[in-house]
Design an enzyme around this catalytic site. Structure first.
Site, PDB file in Angstrom:
ATOM      1  N   GLU A   9      30.426  32.639 -31.388  1.00 38.65           N
ATOM      2  CA  GLU A   9      31.333  31.561 -30.978  1.00 38.65           C
ATOM      3  C   GLU A   9      31.619  30.553 -32.082  1.00 38.65           C
ATOM      4  O   GLU A   9      32.754  30.135 -32.273  1.00 38.65           O
ATOM      5  CB  GLU A   9      30.754  30.782 -29.782  1.00 38.65           C
ATOM      6  CG  GLU A   9      30.526  31.615 -28.547  1.00 38.65           C
ATOM      7  CD  GLU A   9      29.076  32.005 -28.424  1.00 38.65           C
ATOM      8  OE1 GLU A   9      28.479  32.364 -29.457  1.00 38.65           O
ATOM      9  OE2 GLU A   9      28.536  31.964 -27.309  1.00 38.65           O
ATOM     10  N   ASP A  95      26.697  33.912 -26.718  1.00 36.89           N
ATOM     11  CA  ASP A  95      25.489  33.489 -26.007  1.00 36.89           C
ATOM     12  C   ASP A  95      25.245  34.340 -24.762  1.00 36.89           C
ATOM     13  O   ASP A  95      26.192  34.780 -24.097  1.00 36.89           O
ATOM     14  CB  ASP A  95      25.595  32.020 -25.589  1.00 36.89           C
ATOM     15  CG  ASP A  95      25.622  31.093 -26.790  1.00 36.89           C
ATOM     16  OD1 ASP A  95      25.100  31.484 -27.850  1.00 36.89           O
ATOM     17  OD2 ASP A  95      26.174  29.985 -26.677  1.00 36.89           O
ATOM     18  N   ASP A  97      24.643  33.875 -21.629  1.00 38.09           N
ATOM     19  CA  ASP A  97      24.761  33.235 -20.332  1.00 38.09           C
ATOM     20  C   ASP A  97      26.120  33.610 -19.774  1.00 38.09           C
ATOM     21  O   ASP A  97      26.855  34.396 -20.375  1.00 38.09           O
ATOM     22  CB  ASP A  97      24.575  31.711 -20.434  1.00 38.09           C
ATOM     23  CG  ASP A  97      25.563  31.063 -21.386  1.00 38.09           C
ATOM     24  OD1 ASP A  97      26.498  31.753 -21.854  1.00 38.09           O
ATOM     25  OD2 ASP A  97      25.409  29.871 -21.685  1.00 38.09           O
ATOM     26  N   GLU A  99      28.951  32.000 -19.460  1.00 37.49           N
ATOM     27  CA  GLU A  99      30.101  31.638 -20.283  1.00 37.49           C
ATOM     28  C   GLU A  99      30.169  32.510 -21.525  1.00 37.49           C
ATOM     29  O   GLU A  99      31.249  32.961 -21.926  1.00 37.49           O
ATOM     30  CB  GLU A  99      30.031  30.166 -20.676  1.00 37.49           C
ATOM     31  CG  GLU A  99      31.281  29.684 -21.372  1.00 37.49           C
ATOM     32  CD  GLU A  99      31.333  28.173 -21.514  1.00 37.49           C
ATOM     33  OE1 GLU A  99      32.365  27.672 -21.980  1.00 37.49           O
ATOM     34  OE2 GLU A  99      30.349  27.505 -21.175  1.00 37.49           O
ATOM     35  N   TYR A 317      17.524  29.181 -27.464  1.00 38.35           N
ATOM     36  CA  TYR A 317      18.775  28.816 -26.778  1.00 38.35           C
ATOM     37  C   TYR A 317      18.553  27.606 -25.879  1.00 38.35           C
ATOM     38  O   TYR A 317      17.574  27.529 -25.142  1.00 38.35           O
ATOM     39  CB  TYR A 317      19.270  30.005 -25.956  1.00 38.35           C
ATOM     40  CG  TYR A 317      20.669  29.823 -25.436  1.00 38.35           C
ATOM     41  CD1 TYR A 317      21.708  29.514 -26.300  1.00 38.35           C
ATOM     42  CD2 TYR A 317      20.947  29.951 -24.081  1.00 38.35           C
ATOM     43  CE1 TYR A 317      23.006  29.346 -25.827  1.00 38.35           C
ATOM     44  CE2 TYR A 317      22.239  29.798 -23.599  1.00 38.35           C
ATOM     45  CZ  TYR A 317      23.258  29.490 -24.482  1.00 38.35           C
ATOM     46  OH  TYR A 317      24.532  29.318 -24.012  1.00 38.35           O
ATOM     47  N   ARG A 319      20.505  26.262 -23.410  1.00 43.37           N
ATOM     48  CA  ARG A 319      21.015  26.199 -22.038  1.00 43.37           C
ATOM     49  C   ARG A 319      20.188  27.136 -21.168  1.00 43.37           C
ATOM     50  O   ARG A 319      20.426  28.339 -21.127  1.00 43.37           O
ATOM     51  CB  ARG A 319      22.492  26.579 -21.987  1.00 43.37           C
ATOM     52  CG  ARG A 319      23.400  25.559 -22.670  1.00 43.37           C
ATOM     53  CD  ARG A 319      24.865  25.829 -22.424  1.00 43.37           C
ATOM     54  NE  ARG A 319      25.692  24.830 -23.085  1.00 43.37           N
ATOM     55  CZ  ARG A 319      26.219  24.968 -24.292  1.00 43.37           C
ATOM     56  NH1 ARG A 319      25.993  26.095 -24.975  1.00 43.37           N
ATOM     57  NH2 ARG A 319      26.952  24.007 -24.833  1.00 43.37           N
ATOM     58  N   HIS A 364      16.399  33.118 -19.335  1.00 46.99           N
ATOM     59  CA  HIS A 364      15.999  32.842 -20.703  1.00 46.99           C
ATOM     60  C   HIS A 364      14.591  32.264 -20.730  1.00 46.99           C
ATOM     61  O   HIS A 364      13.988  31.979 -19.714  1.00 46.99           O
ATOM     62  CB  HIS A 364      16.961  31.825 -21.347  1.00 46.99           C
ATOM     63  CG  HIS A 364      18.398  32.178 -21.194  1.00 46.99           C
ATOM     64  ND1 HIS A 364      18.951  33.297 -21.756  1.00 46.99           N
ATOM     65  CD2 HIS A 364      19.411  31.557 -20.547  1.00 46.99           C
ATOM     66  CE1 HIS A 364      20.236  33.351 -21.458  1.00 46.99           C
ATOM     67  NE2 HIS A 364      20.545  32.306 -20.714  1.00 46.99           N
TER      68      HIS A 364
END
Length: 927
Positions: A9, A95, A97, A99, A317, A319, A364
């Site tokens: 990203e 990532d 997740d 999103e 990570y 989040r 995670h």
């Protein structure tokens, strides 16, 4: 030669990962999402008429979204396609997740690769983790994509259906959101509690006693066996909740005086062991809370700094709502704790932490230092600075402490009985003292968590040693003091405590907390007062509308249940289309859908929704131009004396006054409202009469500050239309002037503006080239952007308002002789930093026309709402510039179109003028 293309990203993440992969890999950043659902106005003409035209989502056929590549990302997509042509494998390394999975899916749908595609996932950016991720890839998880797309479509439907209701019934330009509206409600409800709160006063007594050693303090706990009331014994209305004894000043003073003369004995001694367990490693929520408490970072700032630490390989990570640690991380934490503090500080077996948050996901690890061996803060001190170092140190301490031993100690409580003799209040008094002594620090040697609430007065925090005394022992009374207290209203939420309550209620996701809190501030629903979040009156009106007419949409349990439903979609146990169908259209059980909720708005009383009753006949209204107080009184009643005239009218006339932004809702009492109303009704201070017109000149304060004006006679002020309408002359006071001391001469000077400084002779050239000499006045006047000179259409800014009255014609001509600057004169930098690591040029903070910004001379980046020019750090300045460079130049197609239209318009105008001129000449010739 074919290569392997890795897409992530962010540019920072790409740079770090590229350093860990060999020359066979090309790592490129998509710079976030590359496509999204466009607004209907941005859709092609043929799409606007179809099923996607209303929302960008086809609600009739499975809630299919219509996606387009963002105009700013078209160049990036072209570049990625070019790199893909030269690659033999595509790695999607966004990532792990929802999103991140959605970004990977959008890349796949847009790039349409013809080479093998692998989903590369990792929780930390270290060499070992990246190399393992290349070898251990997986397929794209379409269930996660479905969950993220469901959330995106849901938010589009919610916002596009509910926001227009707010525009029509409250104020134009407002917005509603599935999470932001609920978060706003939480803040408003706390302010309502504060507004309803009534202060209770009470007194207590603190005694000091000695057993031949240093004196210790004890607080009065009971009189004649009845408990003495403390702050917690009163409810929010100020009433006593139980049977506790409420002391006033007289009674407390009498008890204190009697205690000093009394004999005291130890009535009881109790001691029990004390154990305190360490805290779990950080989740996104607890990291934001602790960063706010300990480091003073807002939620958005904390996440921004954590993002940089993650992308540069310092932490895992950021989040996550998991408190789990991998086996390697547990071993690293236990080993480091043993090395630094000793074997006694590490328990025999590793600690395991379960999830506590509602709807928590275990996808995670917890947030921890990256790698199989953690780098200590001392080892990264040369690489990290400012907030990055402080946040890394916080994460490191919390992780290490989570695997350390319990803190041990003992808590002792001593009760002292005093015979008050002939005291009229009571015969006996009992005082109580307690204290905890930590005998083994355990994890506290590394870390102690902060708190949202300040310690109550008299609380004995930390270690408080009490003397060794035996039951029945006599004590000397050293002193006794009576003191008064008042109960306090519930504390307002801070960003940290709002995150905590949202997590407890299951509102939103950890990854959305920071953006939600920023959104409700950006929308004008909440403002910060120090660290406290204060709702605006606008938030009261919006929340009331939502509670009354969209009750289910701001219900805490319903909002949390939507998160659970999204979890089911992510796990594959629920279908996206069916779930969106129920939310929008309702179901067979009679549950009303969003479509029916917004279908009938006739019963929404806009005036009632925007009216907040603050008591005693006074209300606050949220109007088009902001909030104001209003009181309605009969026209026959004198507003100052309250007396009724003989001819009392039945008709009522409202009095109104604007509310300043710095007044919090709980501070707006009826008394304060009436002060504002009195000021607004004030006819002003009469300074004298204008010798030329005979009119009174007054000074008063209006919505935009103090000003002077003239009072017209009734005959003059009679309403007239058009050019016949007479308006009083009005002029604002200079910033250096005080309305309390301004005098008539100054007021007349202000009303005489603009001032003619002098007259100059200018050469004017006509269209046919002939020149004529004309006289032009040079005037000095005050404008919206400050004092300036004007000569025809040419203007020049002056430095101070006082120059309007003092500048001479020669000084004015000298100012006009200088080259004209674009905008106002350049201001000195607000702050200066070192050279930017990317451009190598010095970075400064400046104040521009549209607010403060950072610049290195090549790139300008506007400061965000949460960035303070006085406290912004060097690292934050560099980050803003880096973000601006990553976005690239903005594309302003609309501006270009407007420019083209203007040019065409001018060209047409020229042609028309030329045609008319030719016709006139021809007519003259013929004649």
């Amino acid at each position: 030669m074919a290569s392997k293309l890795v897409i992530v990203e962010s540019p920072a993440k790409a740079k770090t990962i590229a350093g860990y992969l060999g020359g066979d890999f090309v790592v490129e950043a998509s710079v976030g999402h590359i496509r999204d659902i466009p607004t209907p106005s941005e859709m092609p003409a043929e799409m606007k008429k179809g099923p996607f035209g209303r929302f960008g989502v086809n609600i009739e056929e499975g809630f299919e979204p219509y996606y387009v590549v963002d105009p700013d990302k078209k160049k990036k997509v072209t570049e990625l396609k070019r790199l893909l042509k030269e690659a033999d494998t595509l790695y999607l390394a966004t990532d792990e997740d929802r999103e991140g999975e959605a970004i990977a899916w959008h890349l796949l749908e847009t790039l349409k690769p013809k080479v093998p595609v692998k989903r590369m996932v990792f929780h930390e950016i270290t060499k070992e983790a990246i190399q393992r991720a290349v070898e251990d890839t997986r397929e794209l998880d379409l269930h996660l994509v479905d969950a993220q797309e469901s959330r995106r479509i849901l938010d589009r439907l919610y916002g596009y259906e509910v926001s227009p209701v707010l525009w029509r019934k409250v104020k134009a330009g407002l917005s509603a959101g599935r999470v932001q509206s609920v978060a706003t409600r939480i803040v408003v409800e706390r302010e309502r509690e504060r507004m309803a709160f009534r202060v209770a006063s009470y007194w207590d007594v603190e005694g000091k006693f000695s057993a031949g050693t240093a004196p210790f303090a004890a607080r009065l706990s009971s009189l004649d066996g009845t408990k003495v009331a403390a702050g917690r014994d009163f409810d929010d209305t100020g009433a006593l909740k139980g049977k506790a004894r409420h002391l006033d000043e007289r009674a407390a003073t009498a008890v204190a005086e009697a205690t000093i003369a009394a004999t005291a004995t130890v009535s009881s001694v109790a001691e029990k062991p004390y154990t305190r367990r360490p805290y779990a490693p950080f989740t996104t929520s607890t990291l934001q809370q602790e960063a706010g408490r300990k480091l003073g970072l807002g939620s958005r700032d904390a996440m921004r700094v954590a993002q940089r630490l993650y992308e540069n390989g310092y932490i895992t990570y950021m989040r996550t709502d998991s408190t789990n640690l991998s086996g390697a991380a547990v071993s690293a934490a236990r080993g480091q704790a043993r090395d630094m503090y000793g074997a006694d500080f590490v328990p025999e077996s590793p600690r395991m932490y379960g999830k506590k948050a509602k709807n928590a996901q275990e996808a995670h690890e917890a947030i921890r230092p990256a790698g199989d061996r953690f780098r200590t803060p001392a080892q990264v001190a040369g690489e990290l600075r400012g907030d990055e170092f402080r946040l890394y140190e916080l994460i490191w301490k919390r992780t290490i402490a989570s695997q350390m031993a319990d803190a041990k100690g003992s808590t002792a409580t001593i009760k002292v009985s005093a015979d008050l003799g002939g005291c009229e209040v009571a015969k006996t008094a009992e005082y109580s003292a307690s204290g905890t002594v930590i005998t083994f620090k355990g994890f506290l040697a590394a870390y102690e968590e902060g708190t949202d609430e300040p310690e109550t007065k008299g609380a004995k925090g930390g270690e408080a040693r009490l003397p060794k005394v035996a039951e029945g022992a006599n004590l000397d009374v050293v002193d006794a003091t009576a003191s008064g207290h008042e109960t306090s209203p519930p504390a307002r939420y801070t960003e940290a405590s709002l995150v905590k309550i949202m997590e407890e209620k299951g509102i939103g996701r950890p990854s959305t907390y920071a953006s939600t809190i920023s959104t409700i501030q950006d929308r004008g629903y909440v403002r910060k007062k120090g660290s406290a979040l204060v709702p605006t009156w606008l938030a009261f009106a919006v929340t009331r509308l939502m509670e009354v007419h969209f009750t289910r949409l701001v219900d805490y349990d319903f909002t949390a249940s939507m998160e659970e439903d999204l979890d089911e979609i992510a796990s594959g146990s629920a279908q996206r289309a069916a779930w969106l169908q129920r939310f929008y259209y309702g179901d067979a059980s009679g549950t009303e859908g969003l479509a029916s909720l917004v279908s009938d708005l006739g019963d929404i009383d806009a005036r009632a929704i925007s009216t907040i009753d603050i008591g005693d006949g006074v209300v606050v209204r949220v109007g088009r131009y902001g909030p104001y107080v209003e009181e309605t009184i009969p026209t026959g009643v004198d507003p100052k004396t309250g007396e009724v005239s003989e001819d009392t009218a039945v008709e009522k006339k409202p009095k109104r006054a604007t509310i300043n932004d710095d007044v919090a809702p709980d501070e707006m009492t009826p008394a304060m409202a009436r002060e504002l109303l009195a000021q607004a009704a004030d006819d002003g201070r009469v300074l004298g009469q204008d010798p030329e017109t005979g009119r009174d000149i007054i000074v008063k304060t209006g919505r935009y500050g103090p000003f002077v004006t003239e009072v017209l006679e009734e005959s003059e002020a009679t309403p007239k239309k058009g050019k016949a309408k007479v308006k009083p002359r009005t002029a604002s006071l200079f910033k250096t002037m005080d309305p309390a001391t301004v005098e008539l001469p100054t007021a007349l000077e202000l009303l005489s503006l603009p001032r003619v400084v002098g007259t100059v002779t200018e050469t004017k050239t006509a269209e046919d080239g002939t020149e004529t000499r004309v006289e032009v006045d040079v005037t000095a006047q005050n404008g919206r952007y400050g004092p300036y000179l004007k000569k025809g259409t040419d203007s020049r800014s002056m430095e101070t308002e006082e120059q309007i009255f003092t500048i001479t014609l020669e000084e004015a001509q000298a100012l006009y002789a200088q080259p004209k600057r674009r905008g106002r004169a350049a201001k000195p930098p607000l702050k200066e930093f070192d050279e930017d690591p990317a451009s190598g040029k010095k970075v400064i903070v400046k104040d521009g026309r549209f607010g403060p910004y950072v610049t290195d001379g090549e790139t300008n980046a506007t400061l965000r709402r949460e960035d303070d020019p006085e406290t912004i750090t060097q690292e934050r300045a560099f980050e803003l510039l880096a973000d601006k460079r990553a976005k690239g130049p903005s594309t302003r197609k609309k501006s270009a179109k407007k420019s083209t239209k203007k040019t065409a318009k001018k060209s047409t105008a020229k042609k028309t003028t030329a045609k008319k001129t030719a016709t006139k000449k021809a007519a003259a010739k013929k004649s």
